[in-house]
Design an enzyme around this catalytic site. Structure first.
Site, mmCIF file in Angstrom:
data_model
loop_
_atom_site.group_PDB
_atom_site.id
_atom_site.type_symbol
_atom_site.label_atom_id
_atom_site.label_comp_id
_atom_site.label_asym_id
_atom_site.label_seq_id
_atom_site.Cartn_x
_atom_site.Cartn_y
_atom_site.Cartn_z
ATOM 1 N N ASP A 183 0.838 -1.195 0.000
ATOM 2 C CA ASP A 183 0.000 0.000 0.000
ATOM 3 C C ASP A 183 0.877 1.251 0.000
ATOM 4 O O ASP A 183 1.562 1.531 0.975
ATOM 5 C CB ASP A 183 -0.907 -0.023 1.239
ATOM 6 N N GLU A 209 -1.182 -0.575 -4.056
ATOM 7 C CA GLU A 209 -2.422 0.156 -3.782
ATOM 8 C C GLU A 209 -2.163 1.655 -3.662
ATOM 9 O O GLU A 209 -1.170 2.076 -3.077
ATOM 10 C CB GLU A 209 -3.011 -0.384 -2.472
#
Length: 381
Positions: A183, A209
């Site tokens: 992420d 992400e």
């Protein structure tokens, strides 16, 4: 059958629940929340409740249209999250009224188990190996980690190397048969993301992400074109209209949040839209049990589903955890990293109402941190 009463509950660690009761005693639960702005969403739910009390709860689509389009000013995280929680609760009531799980009402299941992943940190890497080892021993086949903490506007050589080293450490523990998602959390500029993505490719992340903040989604086509790593985004997008340009850009994974993006009704449509672009669905859910229950109902009924986030043990959950407000933990018992499909009606969980009401008396005022660079300027959290 009419909607008789709608209540909200501010419960630790950082959640907001809503309870929708009908005049014949059915109760549906939802989780309308913007993390760090729960009190504001609570006010939005109270205003929107004026449109629902006295109405037939089974007219879910009509209610969704009125709740989202009945005001001249529309959209945004607060309104979409308020609608999301109410929508979850209405689907919960519908399932109970028809004696069927929500996934059956959505056309029936397309799978028997749903793969889930565990969150293992990454901001502070000192315990990363230990955390991943614990999740592997618990049976999980995938984890997600943050790439970095506060990052310079143009990532330095040391910062880039540190990201790669952390993901390499994760890959070493996981081996070649398990997955790590990374992420970026919008903490990187597009230039820095471009540099780091190339370095991460040999480590084969499941996806990266939020490579950039959502307001820079117009930069995604260039990132998709150069990235050998699948890109994912969507936790801060709230409608089909907002997902359309990022899907057109070619992102591989759409990540709507069932408590932000208009609930079950809208996420179902976002999933279908993503399918037309060959994109997969991985619902965002670092939240509570109602949001996860709703996410799982979507996952069981969605052909292009990839993997489900869940919050058990996540660092936010200091005063309560995923199982703190449910009577029976069975729907959230993960076996070999998967949730098994159940046939309980509605969302498939029994909320511990006494625990919720007691927690609401304490409430919470959770806020995300505000970060700054060494020179004192604002840094993305």
């Amino acid at each position: 059958m009419k909607i008789a009463r709608i209540e909200t509950f501010l419960v630790p660690p950082r959640w907001l629940f809503c309870r929708v009761e009908t005049d014949d005693g059915l109760v549906g639960w939802g989780e309308p929340v913007v993390e760090g702005r729960a009190e504001v969403v609570r006010g939005a739910v109270e205003v929107l409740s004026e449109l629902l009390v006295g109405q037939d709860p089974l007219r879910i689509e009509d209610h969704w249209q009125v709740l989202t389009r009945g005001g001249f000013y529309r959209g945004g995280p607060v309104l979409s999250s308020a609608v999301a929680g109410l929508d979850q609760a209405l689907w919960d009531i519908a399932g109970q009224a028809y004696g069927a799980p929500v996934h059956a009402l959505l056309g029936g299941p397309v799978r028997d188990t749903v793969r889930v992943y565990a969150w293992v940190g990454g901001d502070e890497p000192s315990r990363l190996r230990e955390q991943i080892t614990a999740q592997v021993e618990a049976g999980f086949t995938a984890v997600k980690m943050n790439a970095a903490g506060a990052t310079s506007p143009v990532a330095t050589a040391a910062e880039t190397a540190a990201v790669v080293a952390r993901v390499a450490a994760a890959r070493e523990v996981l081996g070649p048969d398990r997955d790590v998602a990374v992420d970026f959390h919008g903490r990187f500029t597009a230039a820095s993301a471009r540099r780091v993505l190339g370095e991460l490719a040999p480590l084969h992340p499941l996806f990266v992400e939020e490579p950039v903040v959502p307001e820079q989604s117009h930069l995604l086509p260039g990132l998709v074109a150069m990235s050998p790593v699948p890109l994912a985004t969507g936790e801060r997008l709230y409608s089909r209209a907002e997902f359309l340009p990022v899907l057109t850009a070619g992102v591989a994974v759409a990540q709507p949040d069932l408590s932000h993006a208009g609930g079950i009704s809208e996420v179902r449509r976002i999933a279908s839209l993503a399918e037309t672009f060959g994109a997969l669905l991985a619902p965002h859910c670092p939240l509570g049990p109602i949001a996860l229950a709703a996410s799982l109902q979507i996952a069981f009924a969605t052909p292009n589903f990839l993997i489900q986030e869940q919050s058990r043990g996540i660092h936010y959950n200091k005063d309560a955890d995923l199982l703190s407000y449910v009577v029976d933990p069975e729907p959230f018992r993960f076996v070999d990293g998967h949730a098994r499909r159940g046939d309980r009606p509605g969302l498939g969980i029994t909320v511990d109402e006494a625990a919720v009401r007691a927690a609401d008396r304490t409430g919470h005022a959770w806020r995300n941190p505000v970060w700054r660079h060494p020179d004192g300027s604002f840094a993305e959290w």
